[in-house]
Design an enzyme around this catalytic site. Structure first.
Site, PDB file in Angstrom:
ATOM      1  N   CYS A  85      39.604  42.597  40.762  1.00 11.25           N
ATOM      2  CA  CYS A  85      40.287  42.719  39.538  1.00 11.25           C
ATOM      3  C   CYS A  85      41.660  43.079  39.436  1.00 11.25           C
ATOM      4  O   CYS A  85      42.365  43.592  39.494  1.00 11.25           O
ATOM      5  CB  CYS A  85      39.877  42.717  37.612  1.00 11.25           C
ATOM      6  SG  CYS A  85      40.005  42.437  36.497  1.00 11.25           S
ATOM      7  N   GLY A  86      42.882  41.007  39.336  1.00 11.85           N
ATOM      8  CA  GLY A  86      43.678  41.251  39.205  1.00 11.85           C
ATOM      9  C   GLY A  86      44.182  42.321  37.922  1.00 11.85           C
ATOM     10  O   GLY A  86      45.077  43.289  37.867  1.00 11.85           O
ATOM     11  N   HIS A  87      43.748  41.539  37.091  1.00 11.34           N
ATOM     12  CA  HIS A  87      44.761  42.215  34.940  1.00 11.34           C
ATOM     13  C   HIS A  87      44.381  43.515  34.901  1.00 11.34           C
ATOM     14  O   HIS A  87      44.527  44.446  34.903  1.00 11.34           O
ATOM     15  CB  HIS A  87      44.283  41.720  34.315  1.00 11.34           C
ATOM     16  CG  HIS A  87      43.068  41.826  33.618  1.00 11.34           C
ATOM     17  ND1 HIS A  87      41.690  40.786  34.035  1.00 11.34           N
ATOM     18  CD2 HIS A  87      43.125  42.393  32.616  1.00 11.34           C
ATOM     19  CE1 HIS A  87      40.682  41.322  33.172  1.00 11.34           C
ATOM     20  NE2 HIS A  87      41.685  42.403  32.149  1.00 11.34           N
ATOM     21  N   HIS A 199      33.616  32.251  39.491  1.00 13.51           N
ATOM     22  CA  HIS A 199      34.964  31.670  38.693  1.00 13.51           C
ATOM     23  C   HIS A 199      35.338  30.518  38.674  1.00 13.51           C
ATOM     24  O   HIS A 199      35.821  29.604  39.901  1.00 13.51           O
ATOM     25  CB  HIS A 199      36.137  32.472  39.150  1.00 13.51           C
ATOM     26  CG  HIS A 199      35.957  34.065  38.599  1.00 13.51           C
ATOM     27  ND1 HIS A 199      35.068  34.494  39.485  1.00 13.51           N
ATOM     28  CD2 HIS A 199      36.987  34.793  37.498  1.00 13.51           C
ATOM     29  CE1 HIS A 199      35.433  36.422  38.842  1.00 13.51           C
ATOM     30  NE2 HIS A 199      35.846  36.160  37.747  1.00 13.51           N
ATOM     31  N   ASP A 224      39.456  33.329  30.802  1.00  9.85           N
ATOM     32  CA  ASP A 224      40.611  35.097  30.947  1.00  9.85           C
ATOM     33  C   ASP A 224      41.877  34.512  30.802  1.00  9.85           C
ATOM     34  O   ASP A 224      42.613  33.860  30.138  1.00  9.85           O
ATOM     35  CB  ASP A 224      40.665  34.699  32.375  1.00  9.85           C
ATOM     36  CG  ASP A 224      41.793  35.687  32.569  1.00  9.85           C
ATOM     37  OD1 ASP A 224      42.210  36.633  32.646  1.00  9.85           O
ATOM     38  OD2 ASP A 224      41.436  37.078  34.200  1.00  9.85           O
ATOM     39  N   CYS A 228      44.841  35.971  35.641  1.00 11.98           N
ATOM     40  CA  CYS A 228      43.868  36.179  36.218  1.00 11.98           C
ATOM     41  C   CYS A 228      44.273  35.669  38.120  1.00 11.98           C
ATOM     42  O   CYS A 228      44.986  35.184  37.996  1.00 11.98           O
ATOM     43  CB  CYS A 228      42.450  34.827  36.405  1.00 11.98           C
ATOM     44  SG  CYS A 228      41.475  35.435  37.721  1.00 11.98           S
ATOM     45  N   GLY A 229      44.313  37.720  38.448  1.00 12.06           N
ATOM     46  CA  GLY A 229      45.240  38.256  39.134  1.00 12.06           C
ATOM     47  C   GLY A 229      44.350  37.145  40.652  1.00 12.06           C
ATOM     48  O   GLY A 229      45.104  37.014  41.607  1.00 12.06           O
ATOM     49  N   THR A 230      42.427  38.061  40.195  1.00 10.53           N
ATOM     50  CA  THR A 230      42.140  37.020  41.636  1.00 10.53           C
ATOM     51  C   THR A 230      41.468  35.505  41.974  1.00 10.53           C
ATOM     52  O   THR A 230      42.485  35.140  42.638  1.00 10.53           O
ATOM     53  CB  THR A 230      40.730  37.539  42.118  1.00 10.53           C
ATOM     54  OG1 THR A 230      39.723  37.558  40.752  1.00 10.53           O
ATOM     55  CG2 THR A 230      40.586  39.623  42.366  1.00 10.53           C
TER      56      THR A 230
HETATM   57  O1  PYC Z   1      42.677  39.566  36.737  1.00 12.04           O
HETATM   58  O2  PYC Z   1      41.139  38.738  38.516  1.00 12.04           O
HETATM   59  C1  PYC Z   1      41.511  38.419  37.458  1.00 12.04           C
HETATM   60  C2  PYC Z   1      40.563  38.727  36.961  1.00 12.04           C
HETATM   61  C3  PYC Z   1      38.970  38.436  37.215  1.00 12.04           C
HETATM   62  C4  PYC Z   1      37.971  37.940  36.524  1.00 12.04           C
HETATM   63  C5  PYC Z   1      39.101  37.985  34.899  1.00 12.04           C
HETATM   64  N1  PYC Z   1      40.636  38.513  35.500  1.00 12.04           N
END
Ligand code: PYC
Length: 303
Positions: A85-87, A199, A224, A228-230
């Site tokens: 999870c990036g965030h 996703h 999100d 979303c980092g990923t």
């Molecule tokens: O930021 O990767 C992310 C992420 C995945 C699900 C919610 N945020």
């Protein structure tokens, strides 16, 4: 039972880090994530869902350092584990600073998806060098739309020809994204080796303040609030594959909250290694209580 937590938000998307948790069994973080799912299946709804939260939340269980990494984490949402999870990583970096466990510097973080490098740049400012990200297929039709299937620590269907407007209500976009995710599963459209696409990422062109806008549906069905980092990592792999972004070139994506992530990538064997930078802020800290006398101590789940 009580579990200590620190809450933060990254571009509006909340993260709850559990700083105390019973020991999990397993050598690797992936094995410990499997142990979490088999021995503590209640943790997802109980620590993030109603009445303590809702399905927007992402949680993280902090794992002690090993010879392989400085700290480990299992990210999860109300329905189960996330690969990465990036965030949440940006939120975790700020949380570990708040707890006095990390200062400005570079650290390694173990996740079920692999090793991530976390760079604490300042009080609320964190960047991460993510796991190998790659595009599996391009132009995959699903009903009236097409999309790229790409991995950035989780699997994404990235769609640009959706015909949706950002002025549409978020609840309408959320419903459409959920329907598209269900349709992908119904048609048997998957990531590599049959991996479930959990996703959906809608993308729009940017403006003079960013290179793109996005809206991402997560496995819980909630959207999100952050970029979303990923999902940004998966999108970078697609941009690299299309020759639209060069290694090291900066790319700025604005999420639905209006906040941005700065991103770039390095070429790597089989894909790209994205770097994502964003800001997180502490919102709360304390202890979650699970009273044995409370019939709803493990949370409420709605069908
Ligand atoms: O930021 O990767 C992310 C992420 C995945 C699900 C919610 N945020």
């Amino acid at each position: 039972m009580m579990l200590s937590f620190v809450d933060s938000h990254t571009a509006g998307e909340p993260t709850r880090i559990l700083t105390s948790f019973p020991s999990l069994v397993g050598e690797s973080v992936a094995e410990q994530a499997a142990d979490l799912a088999s021995r503590f299946p209640w943790v997802y709804a109980a620590t993030l869902g109603e009445p303590r939260g809702n399905d927007v939340w992402v949680g993280g269980i902090l794992l002690p350092h090993t010879n392989d990494y400085d700290f480990g984490v299992i990210f999860y949402n109300t329905t189960g584990n996330l690969g990465m999870c990036g965030h949440g990583t940006i939120g975790l970096g700020v949380t570990l600073q708040r707890l006095g466990r990390l200062g400005v510097g570079t650290y390694t973080m173990g996740t079920p998806a692999g090793l991530v490098t976390v760079n604490i740049l300042g009080r609320n400012d964190v960047s991460l060098r993510n796991v190998l990200s790659y595009r599996d297929s391009t132009g995959v039709a699903c009903g009236s739309v097409t999309g790229d299937i790409a991995y950035g620590g989780n699997w994404f269907y990235i769609c640009q020809d959706h015909g949706l407007a950002l002025s549409e209500s978020v609840w309408s976009l959320e419903k459409k994204g959920q329907a598209l995710m269900a349709e992908l599963a119904h048609r048997g459209i998957t990531g590599a080796d049959g991996a479930r696409i959990d996703h959906v990422e809608y993308v729009w062109p940017g403006d003079d303040t960013c290179d793109a806008r996005n809206f991402v549906i997560t496995p819980s069905g909630a959207f999100d609030r952050s970029p979303c980092g990923t999902g940004t990592s998966a999108k970078l792999a697609c941009l690299a594959g299309d020759g639209k972004l060069q290694p090291g070139e900066s790319w700025r994506v604005r999420g639905i909250s209006g906040e941005c992530f700065e991103a770039s990538y390095e070429l790597a064997e089989g894909g790209v290694r994205p770097t994502i930078r964003g800001q997180a802020f502490i919102t709360a800290e304390g202890a979650l209580h699970f009273d044995d006398l409370d019939p709803l101590r493990h949370g409420l789940t709605w069908a």
